[in-house]
Design an enzyme around this catalytic site. Structure first.
Site, PDB file in Angstrom:
ATOM      1  N   ARG C  98     102.116  93.738 -25.286  1.00 30.50           N
ATOM      2  CA  ARG C  98     102.479  94.606 -25.250  1.00 30.50           C
ATOM      3  C   ARG C  98     102.712  96.329 -25.916  1.00 30.50           C
ATOM      4  O   ARG C  98     102.831  96.836 -25.671  1.00 30.50           O
ATOM      5  CB  ARG C  98     102.796  94.884 -23.847  1.00 30.50           C
ATOM      6  N   LYS C 133     108.854 118.857 -30.809  1.00 27.78           N
ATOM      7  CA  LYS C 133     108.833 118.764 -29.039  1.00 27.78           C
ATOM      8  C   LYS C 133     107.783 117.121 -29.659  1.00 27.78           C
ATOM      9  O   LYS C 133     107.103 116.683 -28.318  1.00 27.78           O
ATOM     10  CB  LYS C 133     107.664 119.022 -28.375  1.00 27.78           C
ATOM     11  N   LYS C 165     114.444 131.980 -33.719  1.00 23.75           N
ATOM     12  CA  LYS C 165     113.728 131.560 -32.664  1.00 23.75           C
ATOM     13  C   LYS C 165     114.664 132.616 -31.334  1.00 23.75           C
ATOM     14  O   LYS C 165     115.675 133.407 -31.477  1.00 23.75           O
ATOM     15  CB  LYS C 165     114.013 130.417 -31.829  1.00 23.75           C
ATOM     16  N   GLU C 199     110.321 134.660 -34.435  1.00 21.15           N
ATOM     17  CA  GLU C 199     110.078 134.559 -33.367  1.00 21.15           C
ATOM     18  C   GLU C 199     109.734 135.812 -32.483  1.00 21.15           C
ATOM     19  O   GLU C 199     110.797 136.109 -32.965  1.00 21.15           O
ATOM     20  CB  GLU C 199     110.198 133.580 -32.006  1.00 21.15           C
ATOM     21  N   ASP C 220     105.053 134.988 -30.282  1.00 20.16           N
ATOM     22  CA  ASP C 220     105.542 133.179 -28.960  1.00 20.16           C
ATOM     23  C   ASP C 220     104.301 134.616 -27.467  1.00 20.16           C
ATOM     24  O   ASP C 220     105.254 135.559 -27.105  1.00 20.16           O
ATOM     25  CB  ASP C 220     106.947 133.765 -28.041  1.00 20.16           C
TER      26      ASP C 220
END
Lengths: 282, 282, 282, 282, 282, 282
Positions: C98, C133, C165, C199, C220
């Site tokens: 597994r 992410k 950002k 950004e 973005d």
């Protein structure tokens, strides 16, 4: 970000290797109830660095010990100056003394040496950089101490900058690649967020690297004259960093060539500890 | 017992802080298949220490890299001398280079400095000792390097020796105990396998400590004359150790007083790295 | 550099959380002496990634189990294809099954999804990038799988690239700094080896960032038209990266704007596992 | 028991792999003194899970950051809804943002998908179960998220339940044991506190397992008709669990067969992250 | 599964706490080159357990030391019997001696005591079980030793069995729940793979628990007569386990009541070490 | 220094091996909100040790649980006596119960047994010592418990005392060295802070060791008469320690020989746990 997990981890290992939990002298002579105060005292001229680390050492040995700073990291200190005061259980202070001082003396030594280089180039544009020649396990403490001495940090590690050194160039050459090929490969393939720095040993190499797109030239062990020429050639096209065998005697002459950065491994690999002692207050 | 778990642990942390698994320069320029050989070369005169640690660094980065030693820890080296040769994948050598050298240069620096002290007292009975003023996390490596330089080790840590220092004496005095009381308490209560060493700062204190049963006297920052008197007084009753501000200039004079041991923190807290480089073979 | 310490560490934790040493079913039914062979079989179309990790899982559970790869990471696989074969003690295979599959299915899922994006922009200059992410603890595995799928890696972490950002810009604005101020501060103060990415959400911001010296523009959630204009404006001055809500339907249109990079969090945060099973050979 | 040692450990490794202590963007642009507030905002419909974990991430980066929950784990959320508010030093929030969201988006994604299955079988007795097909290192977080979505947990790991699967049966057959033999062996030898579950693929196998004393039947990849027959046959003798290729389209039909449990690996191995963002408050 | 990660981890800690790398006696007296052989010799009658662990201790101290077993775990041993022979560097054997023997004597002590209980109930159906009253950090070693002595293992830990004890019942009662309520709650809500065991102290409680669906009854500190009655009542409905103050004198009488299991904490919490020594061969 | 890092580390591993975070019984039956109080109650006569460790266990499981001590480590306890009271969430107490008691019963068992030996030699100068025959991983807890029982500690580990045992002597003999040679080597080469203890088995050996400069004689398995003679011979020259097969019956006779110390491995390797239980208060 000085007191990060790595710092506490290193403190714990330092305390373990000194066996503070089995300090037979303190266990034998000092009752756990005895209260008192100590001061940390500078015994030489220098720049302070690492007081929060020393404080963390005391707190780690006995959470009730709290260090009150009497000077700030990055500030100059002189012999006899009280740097900090700690109150609480005497036993804990005695257990922690050596480890706390080992950190503080080392870090202040690095800051002190860095400050000497920074002072030596005062008024010139060159900024003093450290290298990766730090003590194993002490990278972030050494780099912090350099900043406290007024220096700037070069790469933290192998991941945050492309630096093509002599051995990389030699390895590429063994594959039939010229310096220019290697620089071009780096510019094209490197992670997009990173600049490309190249070690060069002559005017010709400097020109080859520039034309191939290098963002930074590392001038290794060059004469001031060569450096000056390359600095002129690179202006507006690339930054320049001088390194290799630069000491306090020679650093100003190097800076006068107009290089943007001067790096020295000696800041961290050949440091004299700053003399600091702990004294029980009457 | 050099390559113990603590050593591998420190190597792993050093490799992690240098992010060898994310060496963007090597990743960008060197193919994993390229084979080659490098040598480690001394760039200055000194005493070698740490070659097995450097070898472990290379092997940790790439288990197929095996370091062949061309010199032995504890032996003198001279500029240009090849210390070791490593064959295998070039990428792994480049990743490991800085970390391996950081260990090797530091440890050889300690051994080199120790050897200078040992040579300075040649022919006299005094033995050169280190202290606990080692780099946090490097205690056993520092102490090993001292031995490679011909020195002997003082306590490894707080658990394996009673050493009553100024702050212990002051703390006891604050409780109304004389130096003699403190020494007697230690002799009586200490773990039975441990001797009792006491720091003294005058002839009077030395006598008081001797009479109270001290096994070793630590003579801190004394004049050679005072040392000589105490050494005479202690003969057959206790060992003597000199410490405090002793440097290469003064160490022979101290040794000539007849002390059994001379300890110096500078061996480990203010060491110049020995210059050693790695070179790719054509 | 896939099988680094972090990988083995994660494998150990995965095996511990599954309590493979206390597999009561296997303990109850399978004798430790029973030998056999299993194959790992693809049950769907996709791109393989993680076979060395699966192999390490088996070897960690039973060092005598050796996985023989029948396909290579990065290659396409189809239903029914045998990916690997393992021989040895059946009990160990069953314990490890597994955990090995959990790694392999996840990593192959990421590679498979990445390959779909790469195929969708075929023939255009845009390169497909991942983001940060990723799954907590799986960063380097996720990024490896993206490469196996033909994608490129953006920053590994917060240390190897300046990326300003929306929240950084907002925080700076709260201090009275314009976007241009912020970009200029970054260009001047950032570690010298790092480029500055910003950004931007409009043509005006793009122009402001360019003029302030940004090396990369992150576009973005923009319309293709706006992207196309900014790409033209930036040519020769800065690189461009598109991100935000781009999916397999829209990615080609975005690539046609001429952006240098397209990044997508979905590659790693919303991945379907590739169906792979383990089968005991008769 | 969500914030257990394993969770903090995973958080620490996630923060380390993102190098939050070396966030060069934040270090370069945000002063450590700047205070502010952020909110976590849902960008899609779903079920919330993991807010305490996100809170722990922020607190781990900066212990003075405290997350105030504005919604509860297990509750439905809709686009634009504020889920939590954090006040304090802006620098810490920016460092922690990505890691906190990576946990929260993943866990909420699992809860959201689980809730869809639970809703699909509403009114029927079948309960939705997870499997051991969780992300390596995230077992207990994944299982918690399943509970938040209204599902129930199957085995935590290999130690807390006997589950005889196809490969165990095949391995036993290779030793000359029938399915019935294997089940009987398990019933007799298993730890007394554990029931015995058996995977069956036909009516005949189901009957054989029942007669041998199985406590639970795992019906793998069967038609609803077969399931219905076995459920009838097992009533009062054993529980039934359906699994294998069941999706949101088919799950209700499966539940209508009367099985006690329906398990799906897709809940955890193929999850879409729930879109959640962090916004600095003006 | 004896030599699992937890075992190596415990060995490392045991070696660290004994500071085998700083064995001053061996360092002082034994040269690293001296070769020799030692035997492990039983000094009392008993059952052997832990030889692989002892072997792992020697190998951990010096990887070239290999233990050749002369007896098998689980077999009876008598005074003077040679249990194992180790050849190689004498220094390593001396460093490892105490730690290896500490494991071996403890584990053999547990096996020996267990074997006494097993022998005492010979011919009766009752099986001897351990409890969770094991030494902190030694759970899996203690449970292994019990098996070597012929006993069976009860729960490994809190996760793999429902055992409702006096304090759970009291806590539920404080909420207004009867014993029957509590048992019913457990049967309904517990993970589906786990049986429900209930501690009862009287015939009435036993009946109440049985009727509420308990799968196992734990008969705590009861008279043989009461046990016999409950055993009869439970036949075909539930298993029975006797515990509480059972010793070698009383265990056979308890077994004669017909209980399925007898558990004793004394097997692991009050064990006499089996006397075993290490002897250098001439 | 009882609650040091090693202790917390051992507690964490003990809690992990008992899977307190997955206590299925408590999870199934006890709501997290239920508050209550428990007492720890002695069930037999003895000496208490380990209450702070038990307190740390409860706090580790649920930081809001605080143990209020009703007795002190080192004090005698009698059946029925309340030793501590804990208030707070019932679920946490139930999860922690077994682990807390496992520590407390073990440590109190060691203290109790030690106190019996100490009482047996009351009025005589001999002091009762432990050995290194402690439980792996429990060294410092075992040694603390011995002190609580009124005993003294021998060496903590191999680094803090020279103890030349039978196997060292045999190994040296194999190199052609006499006992006297070996002792002289040790006296000369050992770290200066450590005394030299030698195991002797006859009057002759005792004399040989004394003359060679031994500081302490370990009299192993001797008759009281031999011991008495050696004690006389050693007076003023060396300390004496008796060991080997000394039990509660014989210890007073041994002490009457005048030996300075009596050591017994049984204090820690063959201890009966002290019976202590936890009871929920109505």
């Amino acid at each position: 970000m000085l007191l990060i997990r790595e710092t506490f981890d290193l403190i714990d290992r330092a305390l373990a290797e000194d066996q503070v939990a089995h300090d037979v002298t303190t266990d034998t002579l000092i009752t756990s109830g005895q209260q008192g105060a100590v001061v940390l005292v500078a015994r030489a001229e220098g720049v302070l660095a690492g007081l929060p680390v020393a404080g963390a050492v005391f707190a780690r040995v006995d959470p009730s010990l709290r260090l009150e700073a009497l000077a700030e990291d990055g500030s100059p200190v002189s012999p006899g100056q009280h740097l900090a005061r700690i109150e609480g259980a005497v036993a804990g202070m005695l257990r922690a003394e050596r480890t706390a001082l080992n950190f503080l003396q080392r870090m202040s030594g690095v800051a002190t040496e860095t400050a000497r280089y920074v002072r030596a180039v005062e008024g010139l544009p060159a900024r003093v950089l450290d290298t990766r020649k730090t003590l194993p396990g002490h990278r972030h403490l050494d780099k912090y101490a350099v900043r406290m001495g007024g220096g700037r940090n070069h790469r933290q590690n192998l991941s945050d900058g492309i630096l093509i050194k002599d051995n990389h160039i030699a390895a590429a050459r063994a594959q039939g690649l010229s310096l220019a090929d290697t620089v071009r490969n780096a510019v094209e393939r490197a992670p997009m967020a990173l600049k490309v720095e190249v070690e060069v040993e002559s005017l010709e190499e400097a020109l080859e690297a520039l034309d191939a797109g290098a963002h930074i030239l590392l001038l290794d062990n060059m004469t001031p004259d060569d450096m000056r020429q390359i600095v002129g050639m690179a202006r507006g096209r690339a930054l320049t960093e001088a390194s290799g065998g630069i000491d306090l005697e020679t650093v100003r002459a190097v800076a006068e060539t107009g290089v943007d950065f001067i790096s020295s491994g000696a800041l961290t690999h050949s440091t004299r500890a700053l003399d600091i002692s702990m004294e029980l207050q009457a």
